[in-house]
Write a protein that holds these residues in place. Structure first.
Motif, mmCIF file in Angstrom:
data_model
loop_
_atom_site.group_PDB
_atom_site.id
_atom_site.type_symbol
_atom_site.label_atom_id
_atom_site.label_comp_id
_atom_site.label_asym_id
_atom_site.label_seq_id
_atom_site.Cartn_x
_atom_site.Cartn_y
_atom_site.Cartn_z
ATOM 1 N N LEU A 1 -4.726 -2.748 11.502
ATOM 2 C CA LEU A 1 -3.377 -3.711 10.932
ATOM 3 C C LEU A 1 -2.883 -4.621 11.678
ATOM 4 O O LEU A 1 -2.137 -5.193 11.423
ATOM 5 N N ALA B 1 4.916 5.289 6.091
ATOM 6 C CA ALA B 1 4.695 4.266 5.701
ATOM 7 C C ALA B 1 2.872 4.319 6.557
ATOM 8 O O ALA B 1 2.295 3.501 6.177
ATOM 9 N N GLN C 1 -0.169 5.334 4.642
ATOM 10 C CA GLN C 1 -0.287 4.369 3.347
ATOM 11 C C GLN C 1 -0.658 2.991 4.450
ATOM 12 O O GLN C 1 -1.753 2.686 3.585
ATOM 13 N N ALA C 2 -0.071 2.672 5.233
ATOM 14 C CA ALA C 2 -0.846 1.362 5.371
ATOM 15 C C ALA C 2 -2.362 1.037 5.441
ATOM 16 O O ALA C 2 -2.823 0.381 5.218
ATOM 17 N N LEU D 1 -4.398 3.264 4.951
ATOM 18 C CA LEU D 1 -5.333 3.389 3.611
ATOM 19 C C LEU D 1 -5.406 1.896 2.930
ATOM 20 O O LEU D 1 -5.858 2.100 2.421
ATOM 21 N N LYS D 2 -3.925 1.474 2.771
ATOM 22 C CA LYS D 2 -4.462 0.054 2.200
ATOM 23 C C LYS D 2 -4.763 -0.627 2.523
ATOM 24 O O LYS D 2 -6.241 -2.099 1.739
ATOM 25 N N GLU D 3 -5.525 -0.429 4.311
ATOM 26 C CA GLU D 3 -6.762 -1.479 5.048
ATOM 27 C C GLU D 3 -7.761 -1.182 4.129
ATOM 28 O O GLU D 3 -8.800 -1.764 4.288
ATOM 29 N N TYR E 1 -8.677 0.594 1.765
ATOM 30 C CA TYR E 1 -9.606 0.887 0.860
ATOM 31 C C TYR E 1 -9.731 -1.005 0.319
ATOM 32 O O TYR E 1 -9.923 -1.388 -0.970
ATOM 33 N N GLY E 2 -8.715 -1.649 0.684
ATOM 34 C CA GLY E 2 -8.825 -3.177 0.398
ATOM 35 C C GLY E 2 -9.807 -4.526 0.960
ATOM 36 O O GLY E 2 -10.201 -5.185 0.330
#
Length: 279
Positions: A124, A157, A160-161, A163-165, A167-168
């Motif tokens: 991140l 949070a 979730q942050a 995971l977003k990174e 899978y993105g």
């Protein structure tokens, strides 16, 4: 006589037509006559580490596996199947395990680990700072105070942050986390130690799977004999805890110290000279 060798990742049976077409196009673009020979990058890695005609190469970088190579041809291989269904022990596999370890620490399923902090900082960047400020880092990394879900009560949070990174981005990008794991293991982090131990175990299992074929070709060496060519290739096997464990396992099995693959140009050149009868 003009000849050459291209070592191309994915030039096995499944991807060979595309690899050959790409090599031939590059060859013609240089105005060279004839056609080059196309081999896999695995065969080139072996030749880059050993002048022997036959032997074994263990590779662990973005991908991972082991192969027996004979005169530039891969005659037996274990793993190297890609991140989705294989490559256990690779940098990407270790990176995935690092993310899993962090997530398990967050929700209380796993042990505290320094990866709970280093993984989000890597993935991140500066955005990790405020998210980490909302969690009990001592609990998540050292096990002091509350652990798991209690430590995350005000920092939901963060996972979730992460995971977003994950899978993105491209799966291969997770290999960036491998150095975090090896560094943490060297520093004594128990979770990281388990990950690198498991990585080495997978790589040596690959070796054991292909070993019978190697012994059929050149026999079994004793410690001190010249033995077969035994090569390690890839960033994970250059240095660090995975490299040390795999090299020790290779010496136990074959009685020789593994050599480290040099630049692929050397391997391709050796193969090309051999094809020209000048080795």
């Amino acid at each position: 006589m003009v000849g050459g060798v291209f070592g191309i990742a994915g030039a096995g049976a499944a991807g060979r037509p595309k690899a050959v077409a790409a090599a031939n196009a590059a060859w013609r673009a240089l105005g060279l006559p004839g056609e080059p020979e196309v081999v896999t990058d695995i065969a080139v890695a072996f030749a880059a580490g050993s002048p022997a005609h036959a032997g074994l190469v263990v590779f662990a970088g973005t991908g991972a596996g082991a192969a027996v190579v004979d005169d530039g041809e891969v005659v037996r291989r274990a793993d190297g199947y890609g991140w989705l269904v294989g490559d256990e022990g690779s940098g990407v596999w270790i990176g995935v395990e690092a993310v899993r370890a962090a997530l398990r620490a967050y929700d209380g399923r796993g042990a505290p680990t320094t990866l709970a902090e280093s993984v989000p900082r890597l993935l991140l960047g500066e955005a990790a700072g405020p998210l980490l400020a909302d969690v009990d880092l001592k609990a998540l990394t050292l096990g002091s105070g509350d652990t798991g879900a209690a430590a995350m009560s005000s920092g939901a949070a963060l996972p979730q942050a992460v995971l977003k990174e994950v899978y993105g981005g491209p799966p291969a990008g997770l290999g960036r986390a491998a150095p975090l794991v090896t560094a943490a293991a060297t520093a004594g982090d128990e979770v990281a130690l388990r990950i690198v131990t498991e990585a080495a175990r997978w790589l040596l299992a690959d070796v054991d799977a292909v070993r019978p074929t190697l012994e059929e070709i050149i026999g079994t060496a004793r410690c001190g004999d010249s033995g077969p060519g035994v090569v390690v290739a890839g960033s994970l096997l250059e240095e660090g805890p995975v490299a040390e464990a795999v090299r020790a396992g290779l010496c136990e099995r074959f009685g020789v110290e593994a050599s480290v693959a040099d630049d692929g140009t050397l391997g391709a050149t050796r193969l090309a000279l051999r094809r020209a009868g000048r080795d």
